[in-house]
Design a protein around this motif. Structure first.
Motif, PDB file in Angstrom:
ATOM      1  N   GLU A 115      21.376  13.469 -36.925  1.00  0.00           N
ATOM      2  CA  GLU A 115      22.238  13.158 -38.072  1.00  0.00           C
ATOM      3  C   GLU A 115      23.614  13.813 -37.956  1.00  0.00           C
ATOM      4  O   GLU A 115      24.533  13.431 -38.681  1.00  0.00           O
ATOM      5  CB  GLU A 115      21.587  13.656 -39.371  1.00  0.00           C
ATOM      6  N   THR A 116      23.744  14.813 -37.090  1.00  0.00           N
ATOM      7  CA  THR A 116      24.991  15.591 -37.100  1.00  0.00           C
ATOM      8  C   THR A 116      26.252  14.754 -36.850  1.00  0.00           C
ATOM      9  O   THR A 116      27.275  15.041 -37.462  1.00  0.00           O
ATOM     10  CB  THR A 116      24.946  16.794 -36.129  1.00  0.00           C
ATOM     11  N   PRO A 117      26.199  13.711 -35.998  1.00  0.00           N
ATOM     12  CA  PRO A 117      27.449  12.940 -35.827  1.00  0.00           C
ATOM     13  C   PRO A 117      27.846  12.170 -37.083  1.00  0.00           C
ATOM     14  O   PRO A 117      28.995  11.762 -37.202  1.00  0.00           O
ATOM     15  CB  PRO A 117      27.131  11.967 -34.684  1.00  0.00           C
ATOM     16  N   MET A 118      26.900  11.975 -38.004  1.00  0.00           N
ATOM     17  CA  MET A 118      27.250  11.247 -39.227  1.00  0.00           C
ATOM     18  C   MET A 118      28.346  12.013 -39.968  1.00  0.00           C
ATOM     19  O   MET A 118      29.285  11.432 -40.485  1.00  0.00           O
ATOM     20  CB  MET A 118      26.014  11.077 -40.135  1.00  0.00           C
ATOM     21  N   ILE A 119      28.207  13.313 -39.996  1.00  0.00           N
ATOM     22  CA  ILE A 119      29.255  14.117 -40.614  1.00  0.00           C
ATOM     23  C   ILE A 119      30.332  14.461 -39.592  1.00  0.00           C
ATOM     24  O   ILE A 119      31.518  14.261 -39.835  1.00  0.00           O
ATOM     25  CB  ILE A 119      28.656  15.382 -41.253  1.00  0.00           C
ATOM     26  N   ALA A 120      29.901  14.955 -38.440  1.00  0.00           N
ATOM     27  CA  ALA A 120      30.866  15.508 -37.486  1.00  0.00           C
ATOM     28  C   ALA A 120      31.769  14.425 -36.884  1.00  0.00           C
ATOM     29  O   ALA A 120      32.870  14.726 -36.438  1.00  0.00           O
ATOM     30  CB  ALA A 120      30.136  16.265 -36.382  1.00  0.00           C
ATOM     31  N   PHE A 121      31.323  13.193 -36.891  1.00  0.00           N
ATOM     32  CA  PHE A 121      32.193  12.122 -36.387  1.00  0.00           C
ATOM     33  C   PHE A 121      32.691  11.216 -37.523  1.00  0.00           C
ATOM     34  O   PHE A 121      33.886  11.112 -37.761  1.00  0.00           O
ATOM     35  CB  PHE A 121      31.465  11.295 -35.316  1.00  0.00           C
ATOM     36  N   PHE A 122      31.759  10.603 -38.263  1.00  0.00           N
ATOM     37  CA  PHE A 122      32.196   9.595 -39.243  1.00  0.00           C
ATOM     38  C   PHE A 122      32.848  10.215 -40.481  1.00  0.00           C
ATOM     39  O   PHE A 122      33.938   9.827 -40.866  1.00  0.00           O
ATOM     40  CB  PHE A 122      31.018   8.693 -39.631  1.00  0.00           C
ATOM     41  N   VAL A 123      32.163  11.169 -41.104  1.00  0.00           N
ATOM     42  CA  VAL A 123      32.741  11.740 -42.322  1.00  0.00           C
ATOM     43  C   VAL A 123      34.020  12.515 -41.988  1.00  0.00           C
ATOM     44  O   VAL A 123      35.038  12.375 -42.673  1.00  0.00           O
ATOM     45  CB  VAL A 123      31.717  12.646 -43.064  1.00  0.00           C
ATOM     46  N   SER A 146      17.868   9.161 -24.354  1.00  0.00           N
ATOM     47  CA  SER A 146      16.628   8.387 -24.302  1.00  0.00           C
ATOM     48  C   SER A 146      16.604   7.339 -25.419  1.00  0.00           C
ATOM     49  O   SER A 146      17.379   7.422 -26.385  1.00  0.00           O
ATOM     50  CB  SER A 146      15.438   9.333 -24.458  1.00  0.00           C
ATOM     51  N   ARG A 147      15.684   6.412 -25.298  1.00  0.00           N
ATOM     52  CA  ARG A 147      15.505   5.400 -26.355  1.00  0.00           C
ATOM     53  C   ARG A 147      15.227   6.084 -27.684  1.00  0.00           C
ATOM     54  O   ARG A 147      15.700   5.657 -28.728  1.00  0.00           O
ATOM     55  CB  ARG A 147      14.331   4.477 -25.989  1.00  0.00           C
ATOM     56  N   LYS A 148      14.443   7.141 -27.613  1.00  0.00           N
ATOM     57  CA  LYS A 148      14.085   7.864 -28.829  1.00  0.00           C
ATOM     58  C   LYS A 148      15.342   8.411 -29.517  1.00  0.00           C
ATOM     59  O   LYS A 148      15.501   8.293 -30.725  1.00  0.00           O
ATOM     60  CB  LYS A 148      13.137   9.013 -28.470  1.00  0.00           C
ATOM     61  N   GLU A 149      16.208   9.010 -28.724  1.00  0.00           N
ATOM     62  CA  GLU A 149      17.437   9.561 -29.292  1.00  0.00           C
ATOM     63  C   GLU A 149      18.280   8.459 -29.926  1.00  0.00           C
ATOM     64  O   GLU A 149      18.801   8.593 -31.035  1.00  0.00           O
ATOM     65  CB  GLU A 149      18.250  10.302 -28.216  1.00  0.00           C
ATOM     66  N   GLN A 150      18.400   7.333 -29.219  1.00  0.00           N
ATOM     67  CA  GLN A 150      19.192   6.214 -29.742  1.00  0.00           C
ATOM     68  C   GLN A 150      18.618   5.715 -31.067  1.00  0.00           C
ATOM     69  O   GLN A 150      19.348   5.434 -32.010  1.00  0.00           O
ATOM     70  CB  GLN A 150      19.221   5.073 -28.731  1.00  0.00           C
ATOM     71  N   ARG A 151      17.295   5.633 -31.116  1.00  0.00           N
ATOM     72  CA  ARG A 151      16.643   5.148 -32.337  1.00  0.00           C
ATOM     73  C   ARG A 151      16.868   6.120 -33.494  1.00  0.00           C
ATOM     74  O   ARG A 151      17.154   5.729 -34.623  1.00  0.00           O
ATOM     75  CB  ARG A 151      15.141   4.962 -32.075  1.00  0.00           C
ATOM     76  N   MET A 152      16.770   7.411 -33.194  1.00  0.00           N
ATOM     77  CA  MET A 152      16.987   8.406 -34.245  1.00  0.00           C
ATOM     78  C   MET A 152      18.407   8.314 -34.814  1.00  0.00           C
ATOM     79  O   MET A 152      18.614   8.446 -36.016  1.00  0.00           O
ATOM     80  CB  MET A 152      16.753   9.828 -33.698  1.00  0.00           C
ATOM     81  N   VAL A 153      19.375   8.093 -33.937  1.00  0.00           N
ATOM     82  CA  VAL A 153      20.760   8.011 -34.409  1.00  0.00           C
ATOM     83  C   VAL A 153      20.960   6.740 -35.230  1.00  0.00           C
ATOM     84  O   VAL A 153      21.609   6.759 -36.278  1.00  0.00           O
ATOM     85  CB  VAL A 153      21.762   8.055 -33.234  1.00  0.00           C
ATOM     86  N   GLN A 154      20.370   5.633 -34.770  1.00  0.00           N
ATOM     87  CA  GLN A 154      20.506   4.388 -35.533  1.00  0.00           C
ATOM     88  C   GLN A 154      19.884   4.550 -36.929  1.00  0.00           C
ATOM     89  O   GLN A 154      20.462   4.111 -37.926  1.00  0.00           O
ATOM     90  CB  GLN A 154      19.847   3.215 -34.787  1.00  0.00           C
ATOM     91  N   ASP A 155      18.718   5.199 -36.999  1.00  0.00           N
ATOM     92  CA  ASP A 155      18.081   5.439 -38.309  1.00  0.00           C
ATOM     93  C   ASP A 155      19.004   6.268 -39.201  1.00  0.00           C
ATOM     94  O   ASP A 155      19.158   5.985 -40.386  1.00  0.00           O
ATOM     95  CB  ASP A 155      16.749   6.188 -38.131  1.00  0.00           C
ATOM     96  N   ALA A 156      19.585   7.297 -38.611  1.00  0.00           N
ATOM     97  CA  ALA A 156      20.486   8.148 -39.384  1.00  0.00           C
ATOM     98  C   ALA A 156      21.694   7.340 -39.848  1.00  0.00           C
ATOM     99  O   ALA A 156      22.144   7.454 -40.996  1.00  0.00           O
ATOM    100  CB  ALA A 156      20.945   9.339 -38.540  1.00  0.00           C
ATOM    101  N   PHE A 157      22.176   6.488 -38.974  1.00  0.00           N
ATOM    102  CA  PHE A 157      23.351   5.679 -39.302  1.00  0.00           C
ATOM    103  C   PHE A 157      23.032   4.709 -40.446  1.00  0.00           C
ATOM    104  O   PHE A 157      23.824   4.553 -41.374  1.00  0.00           O
ATOM    105  CB  PHE A 157      23.818   4.919 -38.061  1.00  0.00           C
ATOM    106  N   ASP A 158      21.869   4.078 -40.390  1.00  0.00           N
ATOM    107  CA  ASP A 158      21.479   3.154 -41.464  1.00  0.00           C
ATOM    108  C   ASP A 158      21.482   3.874 -42.810  1.00  0.00           C
ATOM    109  O   ASP A 158      21.892   3.325 -43.824  1.00  0.00           O
ATOM    110  CB  ASP A 158      20.070   2.591 -41.203  1.00  0.00           C
ATOM    111  N   GLU A 159      21.001   5.108 -42.782  1.00  0.00           N
ATOM    112  CA  GLU A 159      20.905   5.871 -44.020  1.00  0.00           C
ATOM    113  C   GLU A 159      22.289   6.340 -44.503  1.00  0.00           C
ATOM    114  O   GLU A 159      22.586   6.322 -45.693  1.00  0.00           O
ATOM    115  CB  GLU A 159      19.992   7.083 -43.772  1.00  0.00           C
ATOM    116  N   TRP A 160      23.120   6.783 -43.559  1.00  0.00           N
ATOM    117  CA  TRP A 160      24.402   7.400 -43.944  1.00  0.00           C
ATOM    118  C   TRP A 160      25.549   6.410 -44.134  1.00  0.00           C
ATOM    119  O   TRP A 160      26.525   6.708 -44.819  1.00  0.00           O
ATOM    120  CB  TRP A 160      24.805   8.447 -42.885  1.00  0.00           C
ATOM    121  N   TRP A 161      25.454   5.263 -43.528  1.00  0.00           N
ATOM    122  CA  TRP A 161      26.599   4.335 -43.531  1.00  0.00           C
ATOM    123  C   TRP A 161      27.119   4.003 -44.946  1.00  0.00           C
ATOM    124  O   TRP A 161      28.323   4.107 -45.195  1.00  0.00           O
ATOM    125  CB  TRP A 161      26.250   3.082 -42.731  1.00  0.00           C
ATOM    126  N   PRO A 162      26.235   3.614 -45.893  1.00  0.00           N
ATOM    127  CA  PRO A 162      26.762   3.305 -47.235  1.00  0.00           C
ATOM    128  C   PRO A 162      27.478   4.509 -47.870  1.00  0.00           C
ATOM    129  O   PRO A 162      28.496   4.338 -48.536  1.00  0.00           O
ATOM    130  CB  PRO A 162      25.511   2.946 -48.041  1.00  0.00           C
TER     131      PRO A 162
END
Lengths: 279, 312
Positions: B116-124, B172-188
């Motif tokens: 989740e950290t890039p949600m704040i550290a990059f997007f926010v 890894s695929r796992k890492e990519q999936r975790m970031v996408q999940d975080a992005f879905d949650e944080w995007w709105p």
């Protein structure tokens, strides 16, 4: 071997390498774990200014740990093995470093920093002329930053003991931490310690360093109106850390800081800063 | 100075502590800068656990430096707010602790994993950069001046955030999936960062008239989306279906505001949203625990004051 010799990794036999590694792990682990605990004060310190100051010190200590782990890479290990995949019982920091702070334990934070930084100051002075050149070459950089740490700790201690509320808390912290501070001078393995001295990796033995430390710490703390426990009557805690024996707090801390590495199934680390040898 | 004159003269870095500013201006500027300062502190509160949980020494150092910078920005901004003479720093920190102090919507949500950290550290932070860059031209000079340093350091933070995102999305695929999940949650939440559309914004009109703000919410959000939607896609993130974001003919983006949860947003704006309340109280508790230290410092200061007075 003459103590003036310049030793490089290639010159050392297995026993000698073990001595260098032991010394480096002690430096690195003490700094790393001390910094881990300091970072708990980020966003929690009493004022914004003290928050920044301690964060800055934590940052320094982490940087020093990185320098020492980097020297350990010469022995064929990578960061993953040196930090992230190393089991808790293979860490050699003194247990002073791993104890958690109580909530609001600012007196503990500054006193622990003082006790540790005096030891660090003496220990670094003892390797300024180390025969192991890779170590010797990095000491000055580290020492330059450490001066400020001691000044910071002493400045805070002097302010805290000035008020009753502060004095009592510093005294309580001293009673609790003093036996643990003595673990800084506990040997990892007496035989390896002797080899460290023989090779001239440092020019003071652990027991000499302990005596030097007491000569500085005891009069200073007494001058602040604190009762210092009698070192002769003080037993070391059951876990000293140097030999791999730790308190339960260490397992929790280790679990926390390796959590992401494990959760992501990582098998290595990414370097984003320049190699210390290139700066 | 009366309001008419303020409106007339309002320009970049036009006013400072030497000017006799009307109360309405000083209060509006205090509200804005205090909000900004509080956000720095609460952002740092949210990110601090990841100093410990970073997965490499270099990331740990970078994260620790970042949290330290945020506290430094808070310090700088409280000083800029104090210069308006409305509230002291202690009053503003007390308000933050007792739940009256307002701060950015995104910092009311918990952050549990490294992904989740890039949600704040990059997007926010990237969104914040957009806004902050325009505030270098704020009419309150101490605020604009603080923005010089803040923007300089934030530039590094956003780069680091982007680097974490790149590393995870190349993992890894796992890492990519975790970031996408975080992005879905944080995007709105990220889209809501700039607040409601200009028509519904409470404080905007006056702040813009007197030059405290330079761009509207809509302009800022649009500029952010123009830059960050392509970046998200470039790293392999899929933009969630909702809120619907439509590309205009000129290549810019527009958000369907009705797709966003404004009840939640306004509950947050009133500090009424869990877990934001828990985060406010969590910080307050740790501050309460070191109240004794501030007591010792105050006692010393008073004693020093008495000695100085006696010496006079």
């Amino acid at each position: 071997m003459a103590a003036t010799a310049d030793l490089a990794f290639e010159d050392l036999d297995d026993d000698e390498r073990e001595a260098v590694r032991t010394l480096l792990f002690r430096l690195a682990d003490d700094e790393y774990v001390t910094a881990e605990r300091y970072t708990e004060w980020q966003v929690r310190a009493p004022t914004l200014e003290s928050d920044l100051a301690l964060a800055n010190i934590a940052q320094d200590e982490l940087g020093h740990a990185r320098l020492w782990y980097d020297l350990l890479e010469d022995f064929g290990s990578e960061e993953r093995e040196l930090v992230w995949e190393r089991p808790p019982e293979a860490w050699h920091h003194a247990t002073l470093a791993e104890l958690p702070y109580e909530e609001g334990g600012w007196a503990d934070a500054v006193l622990r920093s003082y006790l540790y930084d005096v030891a660090e100051d003496l220990r670094l002075a003892a390797v300024e002329g180390s025969t192991y050149t890779r170590l010797r070459d990095r000491v000055e950089t580290v020492e330059n930053e450490e001066d400020y740490h001691l000044e910071h700790a002493q400045n805070w201690l002097e302010r805290l003991v000035d008020a009753d509320a502060g004095h009592d808390r510093v005294q309580a912290a001293l009673d609790r931490l003093f036996p643990y501070a003595l673990t800084l001078f506990a040997p990892a393995d007496p035989e390896v310690e002797a080899r460290i001295d023989e090779l001239g990796l440092r020019d003071r033995t652990l027991s000499e360093l302990r005596r030097d430390w007491l000569d500085r710490v005891v009069p200073y703390l007494e001058s602040l109106g604190l009762d210092v426990p009698d070192p002769g009557d003080t037993d070391l805690p059951s876990a000293v850390g140097r030999d791999g024996e730790h308190t339960d707090h260490w397992n929790d801390l280790h679990e926390e800081f390796t959590r992401t590495y494990r959760d992501l199934d990582r098998q290595g680390t990414v370097r984003i800063m320049p190699d210390p040898d290139d700066t | 100075m009366d309001i008419a004159e303020v409106r007339d003269r309002a320009g970049p870095r036009e006013f400072n502590a030497g000017d006799d500013m009307p109360e309405e201006y000083r209060e509006a500027a205090t509200r804005m800068i205090q909000f900004h300062a509080n956000s720095e502190i609460m952002g740092a509160y949210l990110e601090r656990p990841f100093v410990r949980q970073a997965p490499s020494l270099d990331r740990k150092l970078a994260f620790s430096a970042k949290v330290q910078d945020e506290i430094g920005h808070g310090q700088l901004l409280y000083r800029a707010a104090e210069s308006l003479g409305v509230k002291t720093r202690d009053e503003m920190l007390d308000e933050l602790a007792n739940g009256e102090g307002k701060f950015l919507n995104c910092f009311h949500y918990p952050m549990d994993s490294w992904a989740e950290t890039p949600m704040i550290a990059f997007f926010v932070d990237g969104a914040a950069m957009r806004r902050q860059a325009t505030l270098k031209s704020s009419s309150w000079e101490p605020y604009a001046h603080a923005m010089d340093k803040v923007c300089f350091e934030e530039g590094f933070h956003v780069k680091h955030g982007e680097d974490i995102l790149r590393e995870l999305m190349n993992g890894s695929r796992k890492e990519q999936r975790m970031v996408q999940d975080a992005f879905d949650e944080w995007w709105p939440r990220i889209v809501q960062f700039f607040g409601p559309t200009d028509d519904d914004s409470t404080h905007h009109g006056f702040a813009e008239e007197v030059g405290l703000k330079q761009m509207t919410n809509d302009q800022l959000r649009s500029a952010f989306l123009n830059a960050y939607v392509p970046k998200a896609e470039q790293y392999g993130l899929e933009i969630p279906e909702y809120p619907r974001i439509e590309e205009r003919d000129d290549g810019t983006y527009e958000v369907r505001e009705s797709d966003l949860d404004w009840d939640e947003f306004f509950a947050i704006a009133k500090n009424d949203y869990e877990p934001g309340v828990g985060q406010i109280d969590g910080r307050a508790r740790t501050q309460e625990a070191v109240e004794w230290v501030r007591g010792v410092l105050d006692e010393r200061e008073q004693a020093a004051g008495t000695t100085a007075a006696a010496a006079d």
